[in-house]
Design a protein around this motif. Structure first.
Motif: not given
Length: 464
Positions: A113-115, A150-155
């Motif tokens: 998981v990447i944030i 902000f959070v551009p990536r959370a996957f």
């Protein structure tokens, strides 16, 4: 504010430069949010901290980051008239700052998981309008005076090995530096479509390569994104070292160039498919990628805008319409330290563009030179050009005084927009690079009455 921007950029560069390992000569993919640790920690500017990163990764944790500061300005240029979406014809300068902190966690075998947490501030020239191939891909169309979080990536990503053989792949958004040669990869969450599609070794990252929007990605392909460049969805990829097949489905913006995504995911969506072929010519690596995309959104056809009125440009009041997109993307090493790239892209031109930029046909090509050729490992020189055209429907709309989300002078003397861009990216220290960039925009926003426009930039980038 420009003085404040310089101080923020210099401070971020200093802090990340202190943390960073040896800088990489190659880009790390779209919007490089970090640099994967390659080589021994002793090669880093501060070996103990690089060693800590390596030890954390061995324990299943990833901590990486970057900062990019860009100062860009244009000179005076000829402009007998201007409109609401025109590049201002007076000399002016603007700056942008982006910082990312990437935190990852391995969950089980092959799963991670990447944030990506980001803080940005700044504006593009003329608030990021007036050139279809806008000259700074780090400039959001929603700029801000104060730092914005902000959070551009959370996957979540799952990689399934289909072979025991491995290949080198130093992806800064993945654990480790090798992958199974044949594998399936599943990704679900918030990402950029460019994290997976339309990759190119020599032209895909404004933080380390070309700055122009249509040199980062295929200019006429209306990629799914919100006004900051991000979306939500899922993708499946299959790779075996020679071939790659990728497919994905993503949410689209609720309004033209809108910050919010359409809540009706069954009516507003984009699907993309891509086939990659990796090969060697004269024992030098190359790749060709073919993309197709279909998007459906509250976009209007040009005839509907004539009927409903230009005020309906932001959102069709009655229905959803579809758009077909195609792109061909190629890269090839020509000699030691010399690479070439080219992109052709097209959309059907029936409807307005909704999310990326306002082009209906585009051709780009260029060269990149590695500084090893002149004993400057870590330096890169690039030279490229992009030509963009619009459909007859868009031309009619703009001639009638219509304003888009990035182009529109109130009048139009139509001609293809062309941009020539060059840069020299200089490695200052391990993990710290400074680039000088120059662009010449001819017929900005497809208008032969305005320009040409010389644009100059400095970029400070650091990553760890």
């Amino acid at each position: 504010m420009r003085a404040i921007g310089w101080r923020l950029g210099a401070l971020a560069g200093l802090l990340l430069g202190i943390l960073g390992p040896a800088g990489m000569a190659r880009a790390q993919g779209y919007g490089s949010a970090a640099v994967a640790n390659l080589g021994p920690p002793g090669d880093a500017l501060f070996p103990d901290l690089a060693d800590l990163q390596d030890r954390l990764e061995q324990q299943g944790w990833m901590v990486r980051g970057q900062a990019t500061f860009i100062l860009q300005g244009n000179t005076n240029f000829r402009a007998p008239y201007s409109g609401a979406a025109s590049l201002k014809p007076v000399a002016n300068a603007r700056n942008t700052l982006s910082t990312d902190l990437v935190i990852g966690r391995q969950l089980w075998h092959g799963a991670e998981v990447i944030i990506d947490a980001a803080v940005t501030r700044g504006f593009g020239l003329s608030n990021s309008v007036g050139v279809a191939n806008f000259p700074n891909n780090e400039a959001f169309r929603l700029g801000s005076t104060e730092p914005t979080f902000f959070v551009p990536r959370a996957f979540l990503r799952q990689t399934v090995a289909l072979s025991g053989e491995t290949v080198e792949d130093a992806d800064p958004l993945r654990f480790g530096s090798t992958r199974p040669r044949e594998r399936l990869t599943f990704t679900l969450g918030k990402i950029s479509v460019w994290d997976i599609f339309d990759d190119n070794l020599y032209a895909h990252d404004a933080r380390t390569q070309f700055l122009g929007w249509a040199l980062v990605g295929s200019g006429a392909f209306d990629f799914a994104a919100d006004a900051r460049g991000w979306t939500e969805g899922g993708a499946v990829e299959w790779d075996n070292g020679r071939w790659g097949v990728r497919g994905g489905a993503f949410r689209v913006a609720r309004q033209a160039n809108g910050l919010f995504l359409d809540p009706s995911v069954t009516r507003g969506f984009q699907v993309i498919g891509q086939v990659d072929r990796f090969f060697r010519l004269g024992n030098r690596p190359g790749a060709v990628r073919l993309l197709y995309g279909y998007s459906q959104a509250r976009q209007s056809t040009w005839d509907q805008l004539d009927v409903n009125g230009f005020d309906s440009f932001g959102k069709n009041p009655n229905k959803y319409n579809g758009k077909h997109n195609l792109a061909l993307n190629a890269e090839q090493e020509l000699a030691d330290g010399i690479g070439a790239f080219a992109r052709l892209s097209w959309n059907d031109g029936r409807t307005q563009n909704w999310m990326y930029t306002e082009m209906d046909r585009a051709v780009s090509a260029g060269l990149a030179f590695d500084g090893k050729r002149w004993d400057r490992a870590g330096d890169t020189v690039g030279l490229a050009v992009n030509l963009g055209w619009i459909s007859s429907g868009r031309q009619r709309y703009m001639e009638a005084g219509g304003i888009g989300f990035i182009t529109g002078d109130g009048r139009l003397s139509y001609a293809a927009e062309s941009v020539v861009e060059t840069y020299y990216d200089l490695r200052l220290a391990p993990g710290v690079n400074l680039a000088a960039n120059a662009q010449l925009v001819v017929n900005p926003a497809y208008n032969a009455d305005r320009g040409p426009v010389p644009i100059f930039a400095l970029r400070l980038h650091t990553a760890f």
